[in-house]
Design an enzyme around this catalytic site. Structure first.
Site, PDB file in Angstrom:
ATOM      1  N   LEU A  36       0.833  -1.198   0.000  1.00 29.80           N
ATOM      2  CA  LEU A  36       0.000   0.000   0.000  1.00 29.80           C
ATOM      3  C   LEU A  36       0.866   1.246   0.000  1.00 29.80           C
ATOM      4  CD1 LEU A  36      -2.092  -2.157   0.876  1.00 29.80           C
ATOM      5  CD2 LEU A  36      -3.098  -0.423   2.335  1.00 29.80           C
ATOM      6  N   ASP A  37       0.459   2.228  -0.803  1.00 26.04           N
ATOM      7  CA  ASP A  37       1.133   3.527  -0.761  1.00 26.04           C
ATOM      8  C   ASP A  37       0.294   4.461   0.109  1.00 26.04           C
ATOM      9  OD1 ASP A  37      -1.005   4.504  -2.330  1.00 26.04           O
ATOM     10  OD2 ASP A  37       0.148   4.383  -4.183  1.00 26.04           O
ATOM     11  N   SER A  38       0.738   5.694   0.250  1.00 23.59           N
ATOM     12  CA  SER A  38       0.057   6.615   1.170  1.00 23.59           C
ATOM     13  C   SER A  38      -1.392   6.862   0.765  1.00 23.59           C
ATOM     14  CB  SER A  38       0.828   7.928   1.285  1.00 23.59           C
ATOM     15  OG  SER A  38       0.949   8.534   0.016  1.00 23.59           O
ATOM     16  N   ASP A  40      -3.385   4.733  -0.874  1.00 19.88           N
ATOM     17  CA  ASP A  40      -4.118   3.509  -0.530  1.00 19.88           C
ATOM     18  C   ASP A  40      -4.449   3.476   0.960  1.00 19.88           C
ATOM     19  OD1 ASP A  40      -3.997   2.470  -3.138  1.00 19.88           O
ATOM     20  OD2 ASP A  40      -2.096   1.441  -2.729  1.00 19.88           O
TER      21      ASP A  40
END
Length: 79
Positions: A36-38, A40
């Site tokens: 997950l990125d920020s 997400d």
């Protein structure tokens, strides 16, 4: 750990973010294992707030490293 909360959280991750259902375990690191990125993470936490009726502060987010951490937060803060 509350399995019902884990299952609902897992459904959010699968349906909204597209994570493979088998990848998400309580021990999964949100960034390293699930990728997950920020953005997400923000999307997921907004859904968590809406689904469980909790408010997640920035300080709380910083402490959430694994799926189990998120489940524990929900368990501790559900009204």
């Amino acid at each position: 750990m509350n399995n019902d909360i884990f299952e609902k959280l897992n459904a959010i991750a699968v349906n909204q973010i597209g994570i493979d259902e088998e990848k998400a375990t309580p021990e999964s690191d949100i960034i390293k294992d699930l990728g997950l990125d920020s953005l997400d993470i923000v999307d997921m936490l907004m859904s968590v707030e809406e689904t469980f009726g909790v408010t997640i502060d920035d300080g709380d987010v910083a402490e959430m490293k694994t799926v189990a951490d998120v489940v524990k937060f929900i368990e501790d803060n559900v009204a």
